[in-house]
Design an enzyme around this catalytic site. Structure first.
Site, PDB file in Angstrom:
ATOM      1  N   CYS A 115       0.533  -1.286  -0.194  1.00 18.06           N
ATOM      2  CA  CYS A 115       0.527  -0.192  -0.126  1.00 18.06           C
ATOM      3  C   CYS A 115       0.813   1.163  -0.326  1.00 18.06           C
ATOM      4  O   CYS A 115       1.720   1.531   0.840  1.00 18.06           O
ATOM      5  CB  CYS A 115      -0.709  -0.569   1.480  1.00 18.06           C
ATOM      6  SG  CYS A 115      -1.720   1.371   1.938  1.00 18.06           S
ATOM      7  N   CYS A 122      -2.875  14.756   2.308  1.00 24.44           N
ATOM      8  CA  CYS A 122      -3.340  15.164   1.777  1.00 24.44           C
ATOM      9  C   CYS A 122      -4.833  16.557   1.545  1.00 24.44           C
ATOM     10  O   CYS A 122      -4.523  16.995   2.936  1.00 24.44           O
ATOM     11  CB  CYS A 122      -5.185  14.206   1.726  1.00 24.44           C
ATOM     12  SG  CYS A 122      -5.841  13.551   0.270  1.00 24.44           S
ATOM     13  N   CYS A 129     -10.679  10.789   8.348  1.00 24.10           N
ATOM     14  CA  CYS A 129      -9.342   9.979   7.534  1.00 24.10           C
ATOM     15  C   CYS A 129      -8.036  11.065   8.578  1.00 24.10           C
ATOM     16  O   CYS A 129      -7.976  12.180   8.229  1.00 24.10           O
ATOM     17  CB  CYS A 129      -9.047   9.935   6.504  1.00 24.10           C
ATOM     18  SG  CYS A 129      -7.642   9.780   5.381  1.00 24.10           S
ATOM     19  N   GLY A 170      -2.195  10.170   0.942  1.00 27.27           N
ATOM     20  CA  GLY A 170      -2.957  11.047  -0.522  1.00 27.27           C
ATOM     21  C   GLY A 170      -3.942  11.099  -1.734  1.00 27.27           C
ATOM     22  O   GLY A 170      -4.455   9.771  -1.193  1.00 27.27           O
ATOM     23  N   GLU A 171      -4.373  11.451  -2.630  1.00 25.04           N
ATOM     24  CA  GLU A 171      -5.711  11.473  -3.283  1.00 25.04           C
ATOM     25  C   GLU A 171      -4.484  11.510  -4.611  1.00 25.04           C
ATOM     26  O   GLU A 171      -3.696  11.931  -4.760  1.00 25.04           O
ATOM     27  CB  GLU A 171      -6.304  12.269  -3.736  1.00 25.04           C
ATOM     28  CG  GLU A 171      -6.686  13.025  -4.443  1.00 25.04           C
ATOM     29  CD  GLU A 171      -7.567  11.052  -4.333  1.00 25.04           C
ATOM     30  OE1 GLU A 171      -8.227  10.466  -3.985  1.00 25.04           O
ATOM     31  OE2 GLU A 171      -8.225  10.835  -6.031  1.00 25.04           O
ATOM     32  N   SER A 202      -7.033   3.979  -6.165  1.00 17.34           N
ATOM     33  CA  SER A 202      -8.215   4.620  -4.924  1.00 17.34           C
ATOM     34  C   SER A 202      -8.342   5.536  -5.004  1.00 17.34           C
ATOM     35  O   SER A 202      -6.912   6.819  -4.744  1.00 17.34           O
ATOM     36  CB  SER A 202      -7.988   3.762  -3.557  1.00 17.34           C
ATOM     37  OG  SER A 202      -9.335   4.235  -2.608  1.00 17.34           O
ATOM     38  N   SER A 224     -13.697   5.619  -2.853  1.00 18.13           N
ATOM     39  CA  SER A 224     -13.829   6.049  -1.296  1.00 18.13           C
ATOM     40  C   SER A 224     -16.004   6.637  -1.409  1.00 18.13           C
ATOM     41  O   SER A 224     -15.363   7.629  -1.736  1.00 18.13           O
ATOM     42  CB  SER A 224     -13.489   6.784  -1.017  1.00 18.13           C
ATOM     43  OG  SER A 224     -12.210   5.764  -0.661  1.00 18.13           O
ATOM     44  N   HIS A 226     -17.927   5.516   0.827  1.00 16.53           N
ATOM     45  CA  HIS A 226     -18.841   5.683   2.239  1.00 16.53           C
ATOM     46  C   HIS A 226     -20.107   6.516   3.106  1.00 16.53           C
ATOM     47  O   HIS A 226     -20.106   6.864   4.042  1.00 16.53           O
ATOM     48  CB  HIS A 226     -17.685   7.146   2.557  1.00 16.53           C
ATOM     49  CG  HIS A 226     -16.551   6.216   2.468  1.00 16.53           C
ATOM     50  ND1 HIS A 226     -16.266   5.028   2.737  1.00 16.53           N
ATOM     51  CD2 HIS A 226     -15.517   6.972   2.113  1.00 16.53           C
ATOM     52  CE1 HIS A 226     -14.163   5.302   2.694  1.00 16.53           C
ATOM     53  NE2 HIS A 226     -14.261   5.625   2.152  1.00 16.53           N
ATOM     54  N   ASN A 301     -10.830   2.929  11.831  1.00 14.13           N
ATOM     55  CA  ASN A 301      -9.775   2.619  12.318  1.00 14.13           C
ATOM     56  C   ASN A 301      -9.961   4.247  13.250  1.00 14.13           C
ATOM     57  O   ASN A 301      -9.796   5.307  12.100  1.00 14.13           O
ATOM     58  CB  ASN A 301      -9.057   2.360  11.575  1.00 14.13           C
ATOM     59  CG  ASN A 301      -8.826   0.929  10.851  1.00 14.13           C
ATOM     60  OD1 ASN A 301      -8.975   0.254  11.689  1.00 14.13           O
ATOM     61  ND2 ASN A 301      -8.741   1.110   9.685  1.00 14.13           N
TER      62      ASN A 301
HETATM   63  N1  SAH Z   1      -7.783   9.609  -0.949  1.00 13.49           N
HETATM   64  C1  SAH Z   1      -7.374   7.915  -1.415  1.00 13.49           C
HETATM   65  C2  SAH Z   1      -6.832   6.643  -0.901  1.00 13.49           C
HETATM   66  C3  SAH Z   1      -6.817   7.112   0.778  1.00 13.49           C
HETATM   67  S1  SAH Z   1      -6.724   5.973   1.542  1.00 13.49           S
HETATM   68  C4  SAH Z   1      -9.226   7.778  -1.032  1.00 13.49           C
HETATM   69  O1  SAH Z   1      -9.548   8.315  -0.742  1.00 13.49           O
HETATM   70  O2  SAH Z   1      -9.690   6.867  -1.744  1.00 13.49           O
HETATM   71  C5  SAH Z   1      -8.178   4.297   1.184  1.00 13.49           C
HETATM   72  C6  SAH Z   1      -8.732   4.803   1.975  1.00 13.49           C
HETATM   73  O3  SAH Z   1      -9.203   4.445   3.173  1.00 13.49           O
HETATM   74  C7  SAH Z   1      -9.961   4.953   1.709  1.00 13.49           C
HETATM   75  O4  SAH Z   1     -11.552   4.513   0.982  1.00 13.49           O
HETATM   76  C8  SAH Z   1     -10.357   5.605   2.895  1.00 13.49           C
HETATM   77  O5  SAH Z   1     -11.873   6.431   2.429  1.00 13.49           O
HETATM   78  C9  SAH Z   1     -10.312   5.168   3.634  1.00 13.49           C
HETATM   79  N2  SAH Z   1     -10.344   5.336   5.526  1.00 13.49           N
HETATM   80  C10 SAH Z   1      -9.508   6.718   5.562  1.00 13.49           C
HETATM   81  N3  SAH Z   1      -9.715   6.569   6.500  1.00 13.49           N
HETATM   82  C11 SAH Z   1     -10.132   6.149   7.563  1.00 13.49           C
HETATM   83  C12 SAH Z   1     -10.401   5.234   8.292  1.00 13.49           C
HETATM   84  N4  SAH Z   1     -10.267   5.836   9.538  1.00 13.49           N
HETATM   85  N5  SAH Z   1     -10.645   3.824   9.090  1.00 13.49           N
HETATM   86  C13 SAH Z   1     -10.974   3.035   7.721  1.00 13.49           C
HETATM   87  N6  SAH Z   1     -11.225   3.679   6.444  1.00 13.49           N
HETATM   88  C14 SAH Z   1     -10.306   5.002   5.845  1.00 13.49           C
END
Ligand code: SAH
Length: 369
Positions: A115, A122, A129, A170-171, A202, A224, A226, A301
């Site tokens: 990963c 970001c 996050c 990051g994105e 992602s 993502s 959500h 998390n």
């Molecule tokens: N910026 C990208 C990649 C980042 S993180 C994106 O948004 O997809 C990868 C995944 O982890 C994303 O789906 C993100 O929303 C999720 N994520 C971020 N914070 C989290 C947390 N505290 N607990 C669980 N998943 C989380």
């Protein structure tokens, strides 16, 4: 290459790491060398993980010296290595100017996933996050992004990295210019040679770049999501105010059209009392039913500053069951490496926010440091 104000790597020599194959050929032609030198260098870097010219024995000694004088293959220095009880490994890497990023390796019985991070911080400010919480410093260079893969491959048995996911800090689609060359190298047989379906970008939903990626290199895509409504998603994933759900999903289905039977993965973080009811699950079904979609439920998390709690297991199970009952493919992601803060959304590295205005409501008009 021209300077990019969002990408300010350490000043210094030209890095051949992360350079697209065509540019590498051009580089060697410019120094009066044969074009096949590019292939030789790529083999050293991406198949043997050697970044010291002195060891590249199929290049002449004078050429090795010339390359060492003109260019660099430096990897981001490792500041810390950690290993979780479940085998997950994490590297903290120095990217200069007191910024650090993280890379995580997750071993599973049938595969090993690396990963990687694409930005120091970001700017998207997703409410749940840890990376977003810290703010944005800069885009990583292609060398810093591919460097994470080279470094990990060197330290763990390389054959154990079967998948690479852009799910670190990051994105990735907000750093398209430096991410795309890396994606090409990951799938190039002359470099890492992974199959397209084993490389996943992602995104929180940067629609124009999703459509561009579909044309440029349609690797696996995770989105993502959500939340099943714009009202809720505006709060959780603020980029939704720019590219709302209908526009996002439209881009997803276009992306999938070019992918021959592969579906888009929708990530859905389970936040207690926020987005986790059976009613939400039913709304999600309406959005994704009969489309090339699968859903990955991610237990939230926690991180020190977070205001959310993870949904209780029975709630997650009921949500999952609702999706399954209506024919959606859905899985629940098992948290990995949370004892070393390596799980999704816990990656914080070390970032000093340089962005004054963020997309979300958390910090507007003031830098956090
Ligand atoms: N910026 C990208 C990649 C980042 S993180 C994106 O948004 O997809 C990868 C995944 O982890 C994303 O789906 C993100 O929303 C999720 N994520 C971020 N914070 C989290 C947390 N505290 N607990 C669980 N998943 C989380």
């Amino acid at each position: 290459m021209s300077a990019d104000p969002l990408t300010l790597p350490r000043p210094g020599k030209l890095s051949l790491l992360g350079m697209p194959a065509a540019n590498l050929v051009e580089f060697f032609e410019n120094v009066d060398e044969k074009p096949y030198r590019a292939r030789q260098i790529m083999r050293w870097l991406y198949q043997r993980y050697v970044t010291d010219y002195a060891q590249m024995t199929d290049l002449s000694v004078p050429l090795r010296k010339q390359l060492a004088a003109m260019t660099t293959l430096e990897l981001p220095p490792v500041l810390r290595r950690e290993q979780s009880d479940d085998g997950t490994r994490k590297w903290l890497l120095d990217v200069g100017a007191n910024q650090a990023i993280e890379t995580v390796y997750i071993p599973e019985p049938s595969r090993g996933t690396l990963c990687i991070s694409s930005q120091a911080g970001c700017a998207l400010d997703c409410a749940f996050c840890a990376t977003g919480y810290q703010g944005f410093n800069r885009n990583l260079t292609s060398a810093e992004i591919i460097g994470q893969v080279v470094l990990a491959a060197r330290e763990i048995a390389p054959a154990e990295i079967t998948n690479v996911v852009f799910m670190g800090m990051g994105e990735p689609l907000a750093n398209y210019r430096h991410v795309l060359p890396v994606v090409h190298l990951l799938i190039d047989d002359q470099a890492f040679g992974l199959s397209r379906r084993r490389v996943t970008i992602s995104t929180a939903g940067i629609v124009p770049q999703m459509l561009k990626l579909a044309d440029d290199c349609n690797v696996a895509l995770a989105v993502s999501l959500h939340a099943p409504t714009d009202e809720l998603r505006d709060r959780l994933v603020p980029i939704n105010k720019v590219h709302p759900i209908a526009e996002l999903l439209d881009a997803c289905w276009k992306y999938a059209e070019g992918q021959a039977s592969r579906s888009i993965t929708f990530e859905y973080v389970m936040l207690d009392g926020i987005n986790d009811s059976v009613a939400h699950a039913r709304q999600l079904v309406k959005l994704l039913r009969n489309q090339p979609a699968k859903v990955n439920l991610i237990p939230f998390n926690a991180f020190p500053e977070s205001e959310f709690r993870c949904s209780p297991q029975p709630t997650i199970d009921a949500f999952w069951q609702t999706l399954r009952n209506s024919g959606l493919i859905a899985t629940i992601r098992r948290p990995r490496g949370d004892d070393i803060a390596a799980a999704c959304g816990q990656l914080a590295g070390r970032v000093r926010d340089r962005q004054r205005v963020r997309l979300g409501d958390r910090v507007i008009g003031a830098s956090s440091s």
